[in-house]
Scaffold this motif. Structure first.
Motif, PDB file in Angstrom:
ATOM      1  N   LEU A  84       0.833  -1.214   0.000  1.00 21.96           N
ATOM      2  CA  LEU A  84       0.000   0.000   0.000  1.00 21.96           C
ATOM      3  C   LEU A  84       0.864   1.259   0.000  1.00 21.96           C
ATOM      4  O   LEU A  84       0.533   2.245  -0.665  1.00 21.96           O
ATOM      5  N   LEU A  85       1.961   1.225   0.730  1.00 16.45           N
ATOM      6  CA  LEU A  85       2.858   2.391   0.734  1.00 16.45           C
ATOM      7  C   LEU A  85       3.431   2.622  -0.668  1.00 16.45           C
ATOM      8  O   LEU A  85       3.515   3.768  -1.136  1.00 16.45           O
ATOM      9  N   ARG A  86       3.805   1.525  -1.359  1.00 18.46           N
ATOM     10  CA  ARG A  86       4.330   1.661  -2.727  1.00 18.46           C
ATOM     11  C   ARG A  86       3.268   2.251  -3.642  1.00 18.46           C
ATOM     12  O   ARG A  86       3.548   3.124  -4.470  1.00 18.46           O
ATOM     13  N   LEU A  87       2.034   1.779  -3.514  1.00 22.55           N
ATOM     14  CA  LEU A  87       0.957   2.287  -4.371  1.00 22.55           C
ATOM     15  C   LEU A  87       0.709   3.762  -4.087  1.00 22.55           C
ATOM     16  O   LEU A  87       0.596   4.578  -5.008  1.00 22.55           O
ATOM     17  N   GLY A  88       0.612   4.106  -2.805  1.00 22.28           N
ATOM     18  CA  GLY A  88       0.349   5.501  -2.434  1.00 22.28           C
ATOM     19  C   GLY A  88       1.438   6.423  -2.956  1.00 22.28           C
ATOM     20  O   GLY A  88       1.152   7.468  -3.567  1.00 22.28           O
ATOM     21  N   ASP A  89       2.679   6.039  -2.757  1.00 25.94           N
ATOM     22  CA  ASP A  89       3.799   6.874  -3.227  1.00 25.94           C
ATOM     23  C   ASP A  89       3.742   7.022  -4.744  1.00 25.94           C
ATOM     24  O   ASP A  89       3.984   8.101  -5.289  1.00 25.94           O
ATOM     25  N   HIS A  90       3.422   5.924  -5.414  1.00 28.12           N
ATOM     26  CA  HIS A  90       3.378   5.956  -6.882  1.00 28.12           C
ATOM     27  C   HIS A  90       2.336   6.952  -7.388  1.00 28.12           C
ATOM     28  O   HIS A  90       2.641   7.805  -8.228  1.00 28.12           O
ATOM     29  N   PHE A  91       1.123   6.862  -6.882  1.00 27.90           N
ATOM     30  CA  PHE A  91       0.065   7.725  -7.430  1.00 27.90           C
ATOM     31  C   PHE A  91       0.321   9.191  -7.093  1.00 27.90           C
ATOM     32  O   PHE A  91       0.119  10.074  -7.924  1.00 27.90           O
ATOM     33  N   VAL A  92       0.781   9.449  -5.877  1.00 22.85           N
ATOM     34  CA  VAL A  92       1.011  10.843  -5.468  1.00 22.85           C
ATOM     35  C   VAL A  92       2.208  11.440  -6.224  1.00 22.85           C
ATOM     36  O   VAL A  92       2.203  12.611  -6.582  1.00 22.85           O
ATOM     37  N   SER A  93       3.214  10.620  -6.512  1.00 26.43           N
ATOM     38  CA  SER A  93       4.394  11.192  -7.176  1.00 26.43           C
ATOM     39  C   SER A  93       4.248  11.201  -8.705  1.00 26.43           C
ATOM     40  O   SER A  93       4.879  12.012  -9.375  1.00 26.43           O
ATOM     41  N   SER A  94       3.409  10.335  -9.250  1.00 23.60           N
ATOM     42  CA  SER A  94       3.299  10.272 -10.718  1.00 23.60           C
ATOM     43  C   SER A  94       2.331  11.291 -11.303  1.00 23.60           C
ATOM     44  O   SER A  94       2.444  11.662 -12.460  1.00 23.60           O
ATOM     45  N   PHE A  95       1.343  11.685 -10.518  1.00 26.91           N
ATOM     46  CA  PHE A  95       0.300  12.593 -11.027  1.00 26.91           C
ATOM     47  C   PHE A  95       0.231  13.776 -10.066  1.00 26.91           C
ATOM     48  O   PHE A  95      -0.218  13.620  -8.925  1.00 26.91           O
ATOM     49  N   ASP A  96       0.674  14.962 -10.515  1.00 29.15           N
ATOM     50  CA  ASP A  96       0.879  16.036  -9.533  1.00 29.15           C
ATOM     51  C   ASP A  96      -0.436  16.552  -8.934  1.00 29.15           C
ATOM     52  O   ASP A  96      -0.418  17.205  -7.903  1.00 29.15           O
ATOM     53  N   TRP A  97      -1.571  16.280  -9.585  1.00 28.42           N
ATOM     54  CA  TRP A  97      -2.859  16.723  -9.032  1.00 28.42           C
ATOM     55  C   TRP A  97      -3.454  15.707  -8.045  1.00 28.42           C
ATOM     56  O   TRP A  97      -4.460  15.975  -7.420  1.00 28.42           O
ATOM     57  N   ILE A  98      -2.827  14.553  -7.921  1.00 29.18           N
ATOM     58  CA  ILE A  98      -3.292  13.585  -6.911  1.00 29.18           C
ATOM     59  C   ILE A  98      -2.603  13.944  -5.592  1.00 29.18           C
ATOM     60  O   ILE A  98      -1.393  13.796  -5.451  1.00 29.18           O
ATOM     61  N   GLU A  99      -3.408  14.445  -4.655  1.00 28.20           N
ATOM     62  CA  GLU A  99      -2.831  14.962  -3.402  1.00 28.20           C
ATOM     63  C   GLU A  99      -2.712  13.894  -2.325  1.00 28.20           C
ATOM     64  O   GLU A  99      -1.938  14.020  -1.382  1.00 28.20           O
ATOM     65  N   GLY A 100      -3.530  12.880  -2.459  1.00 30.40           N
ATOM     66  CA  GLY A 100      -3.508  11.837  -1.434  1.00 30.40           C
ATOM     67  C   GLY A 100      -4.493  10.756  -1.799  1.00 30.40           C
ATOM     68  O   GLY A 100      -4.944  10.657  -2.944  1.00 30.40           O
ATOM     69  N   GLY A 101      -4.834   9.961  -0.817  1.00 35.08           N
ATOM     70  CA  GLY A 101      -5.772   8.883  -1.080  1.00 35.08           C
ATOM     71  C   GLY A 101      -5.809   7.922   0.083  1.00 35.08           C
ATOM     72  O   GLY A 101      -5.167   8.148   1.126  1.00 35.08           O
ATOM     73  N   LEU A 102      -6.584   6.891  -0.114  1.00 38.10           N
ATOM     74  CA  LEU A 102      -6.691   5.851   0.906  1.00 38.10           C
ATOM     75  C   LEU A 102      -6.493   4.506   0.214  1.00 38.10           C
ATOM     76  O   LEU A 102      -7.186   4.207  -0.757  1.00 38.10           O
TER      77      LEU A 102
END
Ligand SMILES: O=c1[nH]c(=O)c2[nH]c(=O)[nH]c2[nH]1
Length: 305
Positions: A84-102
């Protein structure tokens, strides 16, 4: 014309319940990791996808699902928290408008089937025990990790009483100093952010906390499920410095003594009716003194309290 106006409140979107089975097959002795993963994204600029149907910033839920499976292949699982940490880091760092998530995961455990007393290399039987839970929450630039379990069904056939409660005209419950205590534990614990930063052996901690929960349930003489719950949370926090707080939801699975007198039989606490509902519902949070509260860690995490 109506003068009613509306605006969009809290939102997040993603793919729920990606069933992922990862087999590690480097040798003839395979390993299995069996998970149910949910990925959801948040970001202020996603508002237009709701308000006008502008999908230009919508990382498709299908893409999120594909990423879960691709990451399992590229990086392995290891522990649900690490995935989950890998997924979270990936989405937040790959798409600058993705600020966070669950990001949430359940993990189901398997034992090897025994064949002639030996563990089989690639045949498994599902363990009846608890389902493991994990969440990663990214919000306001912070990362919160919780772990947990559900469906940990435990029962003690003595060593439990319930007495001293107030009585009014509606109270019929008889005080008891010897009853069955049974519950299905849902518990989640939050790791201190600095411990996550320093690196946690999530699998070892999960095993350790589960063991402490069971040992405490077994060893504490229960005056009420509330007190047993408190002792379980307290023991986990005392045993593991990485844990900031523990949240529990525990149904009191009532076992009622059956009146066998009509059949001319005594019933010295041997025959019970296991009622499935209604049930007492005992919820509580046990917090390590001195740690900063982190309500955001629990946003949209399906629990209680
Ligand atoms: O452990 C218990 N806690 C309660 O609050 C309660 N209330 C009740 O009827 N039985 C029990 N048992």
């Amino acid at each position: 014309m109506s003068d009613v106006t509306v605006s969009l409140g809290a939102n997040k979107y993603g793919k729920a319940e990606c069933r992922l089975v990862k087999i590690t097959r480097d040798t003839a002795r395979h390993e299995i990791e069996d998970l149910n993963v949910t990925s959801q994204l948040r970001g202020a600029r996603l508002v237009d996808s709701y308000l006008t149907g502008d999908n230009s910033l919508v990382v498709a839920t299908d893409t999120q699902k594909n990423t879960v499976y691709a990451f399992a292949r590229e990086h392995g699982v290891g522990s649900p928290e690490e995935l989950l940490l890998r997924l979270g880091d990936h989405f937040v760092s790959s798409f600058d408008w993705i600020e966070g998530g669950l990001w949430q995961a359940e993990q189901y455990s398997w034992d090897r089937i025994l064949l002639d007393g030996l563990e089989h290399d690639h045949s498994f039987v599902r363990k009846g025990q608890a389902t493991r839970l994990a969440t990663v929450q990214k919000v306001d630039g912070e990362t919160h990790v919780t772990a947990g379990l559900k469906d940990l069904v435990v029962l003690k056939s003595t060593g439990s009483e319930f007495r001293g409660f107030p009585r009014d005209r509606y109270t019929t419950l008889i005080e008891t100093d010897d009853r069955i205590l049974a519950t299905s534990v849902t518990g989640r614990w939050r790791y201190l952010p600095e411990a996550v930063e320093a690196g946690i052996d999530f699998n070892a901690l999960y095993a350790g906390v589960s063991e402490v929960f069971l040992a405490t349930f077994a060893s504490v003489h229960s005056l009420a499920l509330q007190q047993t719950q408190w002792e379980m949370g307290k023991a986990a926090i005392e045993a593991f410095p990485e844990i900031a707080e523990v949240k529990f939801a525990m149904p009191n699975k009532h076992h009622f003594l059956v009146d066998l007198a009509p059949y001319g039989l005594e019933n010295p606490n041997e025959v019970f009716y296991a009622a499935d509902r209604p049930y007492g519902l005992i919820e509580g949070t046990i917090v390590r003194d001195g740690v900063a509260a982190a309500p955001q860690a629990w946003t949209d995490v399906p629990t209680f309290v």
